[in-house]
Design an enzyme around this catalytic site. Structure first.
Site, short mmCIF file in Angstrom:
data_model
loop_
_atom_site.label_atom_id
_atom_site.label_comp_id
_atom_site.label_asym_id
_atom_site.label_seq_id
_atom_site.Cartn_x
_atom_site.Cartn_y
_atom_site.Cartn_z
N THR A 41 -2.20 8.11 -7.61
CA THR A 41 -1.49 6.83 -7.49
C THR A 41 -2.47 5.67 -7.65
OG1 THR A 41 -0.11 5.40 -6.11
CG2 THR A 41 -1.65 6.79 -4.93
N LYS A 61 0.36 3.29 -0.85
CA LYS A 61 0.95 4.63 -0.95
C LYS A 61 -0.07 5.68 -0.55
CE LYS A 61 4.06 4.79 -4.85
NZ LYS A 61 4.30 5.36 -6.20
N GLU A 88 4.91 6.23 -16.98
CA GLU A 88 6.20 6.54 -16.34
C GLU A 88 7.33 6.53 -17.35
OE1 GLU A 88 7.00 4.18 -12.86
OE2 GLU A 88 5.17 4.86 -11.89
N ASP A 123 7.15 8.59 -6.67
CA ASP A 123 7.77 7.44 -7.29
C ASP A 123 8.81 6.91 -6.32
OD1 ASP A 123 7.40 6.42 -10.15
OD2 ASP A 123 9.50 6.02 -9.68
N PHE A 170 2.88 -2.81 2.05
CA PHE A 170 2.72 -3.28 0.68
C PHE A 170 4.09 -3.58 0.10
CE2 PHE A 170 3.44 1.24 0.33
CZ PHE A 170 4.18 1.39 -0.83
N GLY A 171 4.10 -4.07 -1.12
CA GLY A 171 5.35 -4.28 -1.85
C GLY A 171 6.38 -5.09 -1.07
N ASP A 176 7.68 -4.48 1.79
CA ASP A 176 7.67 -4.24 3.25
C ASP A 176 7.95 -5.49 4.09
OD1 ASP A 176 7.35 -1.52 3.24
OD2 ASP A 176 5.17 -1.57 3.43
N LYS A 224 5.50 3.01 10.59
CA LYS A 224 6.28 3.07 9.34
C LYS A 224 6.57 4.52 8.96
CE LYS A 224 6.32 1.82 4.47
NZ LYS A 224 5.62 1.25 3.31
N HIS A 263 11.12 6.37 3.82
CA HIS A 263 11.58 7.22 2.72
C HIS A 263 10.46 8.19 2.31
CE1 HIS A 263 9.48 3.67 1.52
NE2 HIS A 263 9.50 3.92 0.22
#
Ligand code: ITT
Length: 188
Positions: free
Chosen positions: A9, A14, A38, A67, A143-144, A146, A167, A172
């Site tokens: 990654t 991640k 991808e 992913d 990250f992202g 969040d 978390k 997920h």
């Protein structure tokens, strides 16, 4: 015998989450900090399998790829598989703008992990978490997306207001990892 897992990654967040969960179960984790091409698809499992096969050809057995995406109900599931692109372009602020005045704040994070074992057998594991989108970003962790995701089972904090360990109780990604650990006989 200790399993060695090569986590492919480009996303440090991640890697940290996956490493924390897998190493605590005795797996030796190696970070291959690369972005694998991808496939364009609406199906995370299909995307991650194609990337996994490419990674297996490059780095051999024991590769793990993940992913994921944020699926907003009121936006018909957008940004979903395009989450990384949407995050890089319009970001958290842009997504909040799309949600201005929208009452239905429901969203899901979804994750699909592809693990290809040393003998080349392919497995896919998925996980989901339901939540709501906050009105404003909160927190500096993660990250992202969040800072705007409040998991339904939590205490009202966003993922970015939690430690990695917290978390990992709900996420997920953690749910997909649990299935992988079960497959490897490493749970319980
Ligand atoms: P790699 O493909 O190199 O692993 P990436 O960040 O591009 O890294 P994805 O293609 O899977 O990974 O995109 C996932 C995007 O979805 C990610 O960039 C975030 O914007 C969002 N996302 C996924 N899981 C998330 C999480 O746990 N917290 C916050 N945002 C998340």
């Amino acid at each position: 015998m200790a399993h060695v897992v090569k986590i492919v990654t480009s996303n440090p967040g991640k890697w940290e989450e996956l490493y924390t969960m897998l190493s605590s179960r005795g797996l030796d984790c190696i970070w291959i900090r690369e972005r694998v091409r991808e496939l364009q698809s609406e199906d995370l499992a299909e995307i991650v399998l194609a990337s996994g096969i490419e990674a297996y050809e490059k780095w051999g057995g024991g590769v793990l790829l993940e992913d994921s995406g944020l699926f907003v109900t009121a936006l018909g599931g957008f940004p979903g598989p395009y989450s990384a692109y949407v995050f890089r372009t319009i970001g958290v602020k842009g997504l909040l703008k799309l949600m201005e005045g929208v009452q239905d704040r429901e969203a899901w994070f979804k994750s699909a992990i592809c693990y290809i074992s040393p003998d080349g057998s392919q497995s896919i594991f998925t996980g989901e978490v339901k939540g709501i989108l906050a009105a404003e970003p909160r927190g500096t962790g993660g990250f992202g997306f969040d800072p705007i995701f409040i998991p339904a089972e939590g205490d009202g904090r966003t993922f970015a207001q939690m430690t990695v360990g917290e978390k990992n109780l709900y996420s997920h990604r953690a749910r997909a990892v649990q299935k992988l650990l079960k497959h490897l006989g490493l749970t319980g």
